[in-house]
Design a protein around this motif. Structure first.
Motif, PDB file in Angstrom:
ATOM      1  N   ALA A 147      41.365  -7.216  78.908  1.00  0.00           N
ATOM      2  CA  ALA A 147      41.801  -8.636  77.973  1.00  0.00           C
ATOM      3  C   ALA A 147      41.012  -9.661  78.280  1.00  0.00           C
ATOM      4  O   ALA A 147      40.586  -9.847  79.500  1.00  0.00           O
ATOM      5  CB  ALA A 147      43.315  -8.768  78.250  1.00  0.00           C
ATOM      6  N   TYR A 148      40.811 -10.676  77.490  1.00  0.00           N
ATOM      7  CA  TYR A 148      40.307 -11.879  77.760  1.00  0.00           C
ATOM      8  C   TYR A 148      41.459 -13.006  78.059  1.00  0.00           C
ATOM      9  O   TYR A 148      41.390 -13.914  78.873  1.00  0.00           O
ATOM     10  CB  TYR A 148      39.475 -12.638  76.624  1.00  0.00           C
ATOM     11  N   LEU A 149      42.589 -13.147  77.004  1.00  0.00           N
ATOM     12  CA  LEU A 149      43.546 -13.976  77.251  1.00  0.00           C
ATOM     13  C   LEU A 149      44.487 -13.620  78.587  1.00  0.00           C
ATOM     14  O   LEU A 149      44.698 -12.270  78.715  1.00  0.00           O
ATOM     15  CB  LEU A 149      44.270 -13.841  76.378  1.00  0.00           C
ATOM     16  N   ARG A 150      44.737 -14.608  79.454  1.00  0.00           N
ATOM     17  CA  ARG A 150      45.355 -13.991  80.646  1.00  0.00           C
ATOM     18  C   ARG A 150      47.041 -13.805  80.415  1.00  0.00           C
ATOM     19  O   ARG A 150      47.530 -13.052  81.104  1.00  0.00           O
ATOM     20  CB  ARG A 150      45.458 -15.606  81.543  1.00  0.00           C
ATOM     21  N   ILE A 151      47.359 -14.437  79.462  1.00  0.00           N
ATOM     22  CA  ILE A 151      48.813 -14.013  79.200  1.00  0.00           C
ATOM     23  C   ILE A 151      49.034 -12.550  78.875  1.00  0.00           C
ATOM     24  O   ILE A 151      50.052 -12.143  79.191  1.00  0.00           O
ATOM     25  CB  ILE A 151      49.261 -14.982  77.863  1.00  0.00           C
ATOM     26  N   GLU A 152      47.856 -11.936  78.236  1.00  0.00           N
ATOM     27  CA  GLU A 152      48.170 -10.534  78.040  1.00  0.00           C
ATOM     28  C   GLU A 152      48.326  -9.640  79.206  1.00  0.00           C
ATOM     29  O   GLU A 152      48.830  -8.647  79.328  1.00  0.00           O
ATOM     30  CB  GLU A 152      46.933  -9.896  77.164  1.00  0.00           C
ATOM     31  N   MET A 153      47.925 -10.167  80.527  1.00  0.00           N
ATOM     32  CA  MET A 153      47.822  -9.621  81.562  1.00  0.00           C
ATOM     33  C   MET A 153      49.087  -9.753  82.267  1.00  0.00           C
ATOM     34  O   MET A 153      49.297  -8.626  83.128  1.00  0.00           O
ATOM     35  CB  MET A 153      46.852 -10.002  82.645  1.00  0.00           C
ATOM     36  N   ILE A 154      50.102 -10.517  81.839  1.00  0.00           N
ATOM     37  CA  ILE A 154      51.505 -10.525  82.616  1.00  0.00           C
ATOM     38  C   ILE A 154      52.495 -10.185  81.371  1.00  0.00           C
ATOM     39  O   ILE A 154      53.845 -10.222  81.901  1.00  0.00           O
ATOM     40  CB  ILE A 154      51.626 -12.077  83.240  1.00  0.00           C
ATOM     41  N   VAL A 191      49.692 -14.363  89.763  1.00  0.00           N
ATOM     42  CA  VAL A 191      49.865 -15.694  90.130  1.00  0.00           C
ATOM     43  C   VAL A 191      48.903 -16.478  91.054  1.00  0.00           C
ATOM     44  O   VAL A 191      48.230 -17.424  90.796  1.00  0.00           O
ATOM     45  CB  VAL A 191      51.382 -16.067  90.459  1.00  0.00           C
ATOM     46  N   LEU A 192      48.678 -15.565  92.166  1.00  0.00           N
ATOM     47  CA  LEU A 192      47.713 -15.969  92.962  1.00  0.00           C
ATOM     48  C   LEU A 192      46.285 -15.753  92.632  1.00  0.00           C
ATOM     49  O   LEU A 192      45.473 -16.702  92.863  1.00  0.00           O
ATOM     50  CB  LEU A 192      47.740 -14.971  94.192  1.00  0.00           C
ATOM     51  N   ALA A 193      46.119 -14.878  91.849  1.00  0.00           N
ATOM     52  CA  ALA A 193      44.651 -14.715  91.339  1.00  0.00           C
ATOM     53  C   ALA A 193      44.487 -15.368  90.069  1.00  0.00           C
ATOM     54  O   ALA A 193      43.395 -15.368  89.633  1.00  0.00           O
ATOM     55  CB  ALA A 193      44.548 -13.056  91.098  1.00  0.00           C
ATOM     56  N   PHE A 194      45.355 -16.145  89.341  1.00  0.00           N
ATOM     57  CA  PHE A 194      45.460 -16.999  88.181  1.00  0.00           C
ATOM     58  C   PHE A 194      44.102 -17.911  88.386  1.00  0.00           C
ATOM     59  O   PHE A 194      43.263 -17.988  87.431  1.00  0.00           O
ATOM     60  CB  PHE A 194      46.471 -17.390  88.101  1.00  0.00           C
ATOM     61  N   PRO A 195      43.940 -18.834  89.349  1.00  0.00           N
ATOM     62  CA  PRO A 195      42.842 -19.919  89.568  1.00  0.00           C
ATOM     63  C   PRO A 195      41.421 -19.088  89.285  1.00  0.00           C
ATOM     64  O   PRO A 195      40.665 -19.584  88.615  1.00  0.00           O
ATOM     65  CB  PRO A 195      43.019 -20.367  90.721  1.00  0.00           C
ATOM     66  N   TRP A 196      41.333 -17.889  90.081  1.00  0.00           N
ATOM     67  CA  TRP A 196      39.751 -17.259  90.031  1.00  0.00           C
ATOM     68  C   TRP A 196      39.824 -16.570  88.940  1.00  0.00           C
ATOM     69  O   TRP A 196      38.697 -16.637  88.228  1.00  0.00           O
ATOM     70  CB  TRP A 196      40.133 -16.132  91.353  1.00  0.00           C
ATOM     71  N   ILE A 197      40.802 -16.148  88.097  1.00  0.00           N
ATOM     72  CA  ILE A 197      40.472 -15.446  86.857  1.00  0.00           C
ATOM     73  C   ILE A 197      40.045 -16.408  85.918  1.00  0.00           C
ATOM     74  O   ILE A 197      38.924 -16.056  85.083  1.00  0.00           O
ATOM     75  CB  ILE A 197      41.890 -14.728  86.402  1.00  0.00           C
ATOM     76  N   PHE A 223      41.580 -14.158  96.232  1.00  0.00           N
ATOM     77  CA  PHE A 223      42.964 -14.721  96.575  1.00  0.00           C
ATOM     78  C   PHE A 223      42.831 -16.119  97.470  1.00  0.00           C
ATOM     79  O   PHE A 223      43.753 -16.278  98.326  1.00  0.00           O
ATOM     80  CB  PHE A 223      43.939 -13.934  97.081  1.00  0.00           C
ATOM     81  N   SER A 224      41.668 -16.580  97.706  1.00  0.00           N
ATOM     82  CA  SER A 224      41.393 -17.522  98.870  1.00  0.00           C
ATOM     83  C   SER A 224      41.983 -18.615  98.469  1.00  0.00           C
ATOM     84  O   SER A 224      42.107 -19.706  99.434  1.00  0.00           O
ATOM     85  CB  SER A 224      39.885 -17.496  99.071  1.00  0.00           C
ATOM     86  N   GLY A 225      42.081 -18.957  97.079  1.00  0.00           N
ATOM     87  CA  GLY A 225      42.439 -20.357  96.822  1.00  0.00           C
ATOM     88  C   GLY A 225      41.474 -21.660  96.663  1.00  0.00           C
ATOM     89  O   GLY A 225      41.763 -22.982  96.549  1.00  0.00           O
ATOM     90  N   GLN A 226      40.209 -21.047  96.881  1.00  0.00           N
ATOM     91  CA  GLN A 226      39.207 -22.011  96.870  1.00  0.00           C
ATOM     92  C   GLN A 226      38.614 -22.453  95.434  1.00  0.00           C
ATOM     93  O   GLN A 226      38.083 -23.277  95.300  1.00  0.00           O
ATOM     94  CB  GLN A 226      37.930 -21.577  97.496  1.00  0.00           C
TER      95      GLN A 226
END
Length: 415
Positions: A147-154, A191-197, A223-226
């Protein structure tokens, strides 16, 4: 559900205020108009809630328009497993049959998952619940890869949770068990991977290519949060778009319905109008906020690599000012309350009302998105309701015909 989402969105706005101008919640906003945007968000949300409340208590039920077709609960699990085929292996459907494609690949599998979750919670049926949870994880992981849309992943996890939440005889054990802990673990990872995605979507391919890209990046990096992009909470904020709605209305004046010129053609199914123009008001609004289009020309067939939703209160305000935003939001709540009442969500005896619960699941998901990007979403919701109502009547006709032939055969046997 809608009130919960409103509260979370308010928290997103507060988060942005605390973080200051560096917050993603305000990355694209028109900063001088944030105060008016907050008021527009709050007023539109409150009027929608008022409409939902009035509609729930005052609107009558119309039996002929009710999505009420109870069947045996035994059909839910087989129907759900069959519906997974087009979910994992999408079938090609002509663009003129877009509603059918949505039903096959989204509404039916996710709606039946919602029903299965409710049934397993009611009956405390462990085996059926485990089948549902394994399917949820498979559906979610499939979207992580494709999927491209992140909402589909959750979304499958959310749908399962909504099913448990709306079950009549849910208990503490329904929530605290190995199954829900597995889904909670997946949610935390997401949730933790969301910024990287967010930082890498569009460049990491699909399927095996995406998996290879993730492996090369390494789990510590994911998951680094960078990656200080948006997070799940700030993604819910609406001040970016609403501040530009207020700005554009101030610069251009109220549009007095000009952005709604597409609405009459939206009601015509593409199957009857194969050359129906493509409608992309979100792309027009995104181009307008960047001052890339002539404000006097409303082109709903914009082409752009990005889109920004106006929200329903925002589009109403852009066209008709405060009276339109307040009255339109109230009417939106009344309309959605009418649809909800026709679902007749809670079952009778051991029977399952499949059409009503499919519509209820759709409405709950729409509530998560605050009922859509603009007024087009209300047309789509109406289309889903009419389609399910038509299928319900068609199935009743099939059952009536089968019953009539059965009794005729009995009479022939007696002779």
């Amino acid at each position: 559900m809608y009130i919960l989402i409103i509260l979370l969105t308010g928290c997103a706005h507060l988060w942005g205020l605390l973080e200051g101008e560096s917050s993603y919640a305000y990355l694209y906003g028109a900063k001088p108009y944030y105060a008016q945007a907050v008021i527009l968000f709050a007023a539109g949300s409150l009027m929608t809630c008022l409409g939902l409340w009035i509609g729930e208590g005052r609107l009558p039920e119309w039996p002929r328009a009710s999505l009420h077709h109870p069947v045996s609960g035994k059909v839910v699990l087989p129907a759900f497993l069959i519906s997974l085929l087009p979910y994992f292996f999408p079938v090609w459907v002509p663009t003129s049959f877009g509603v059918i494609k949505s039903l096959l690949t989204a509404v039916l599998p996710l709606g039946l998952l919602f029903i299965l979750a409710r049934e397993s919670a009611r009956d405390q049926h462990g085996r059926r619940a485990w089948i549902a949870v394994v399917a949820v994880l498979a559906m979610a992981i499939h979207k992580v890869l494709f999927a491209y849309l992140r909402i589909e992943m959750i979304l499958p996890v959310v749908i399962y949770g909504l099913g448990i939440w709306t079950a009549e005889n849910r208990s503490f054990r329904t929530w605290i068990n190995t199954r829900t802990l597995l889904l909670a673990g997946y949610t935390v990872v997401f949730v933790l991977a969301f910024p990287w995605i967010h930082s890498h979507r569009g460049v990491y391919g699909t399927g095996q290519d995406r998996l290879t890209y993730i492996q090369e990046a390494g789990m510590p990096a994911v998951f680094s949060g960078q990656y200080h992009g948006e997070n799940v909470l700030t993604r819910m904020g609406q001040l970016n778009q609403l501040s530009h709605v207020v700005r554009i209305a101030g610069e251009d004046g109220f549009y007095l319905g000009k952005t709604l010129s597409y609405l009459p053609m939206v009601w015509i199914p593409r199957v009857f109008w194969p050359d129906k123009p493509r409608i992309a008001m979100g792309q027009w609004f995104n181009n307008r906020r960047k001052d890339q289009v002539d404000p006097e020309v409303i082109n709903y067939q914009q082409t752009s690599s990005s889109s920004m939703n106006m929200t329903i209160p925002g589009e109403l305000y852009l066209n008709f000012g405060w009276p339109g935003a307040l009255l339109g939001s109230l009417l939106t709540g009344l309309l959605l309350a009418m649809f909800w009442k026709q679902c007749r969500l809670y079952r009778e005896d051991r029977l399952v009302n499949i059409p009503g619960q499919l519509m209820a699941a759709y409405l709950l998901v729409e509530a998560m998105g605050q009922f859509g990007a603009d007024l087009q979403s209300l047309v789509t919701t109406t289309g889903v309701y009419v389609t399910l109502l038509g299928l319900s009547y068609a199935w009743k006709g099939v059952e009536a015909g089968m019953g009539q032939r059965f009794f005729l055969s009995l009479n022939e046997t007696k002779r």
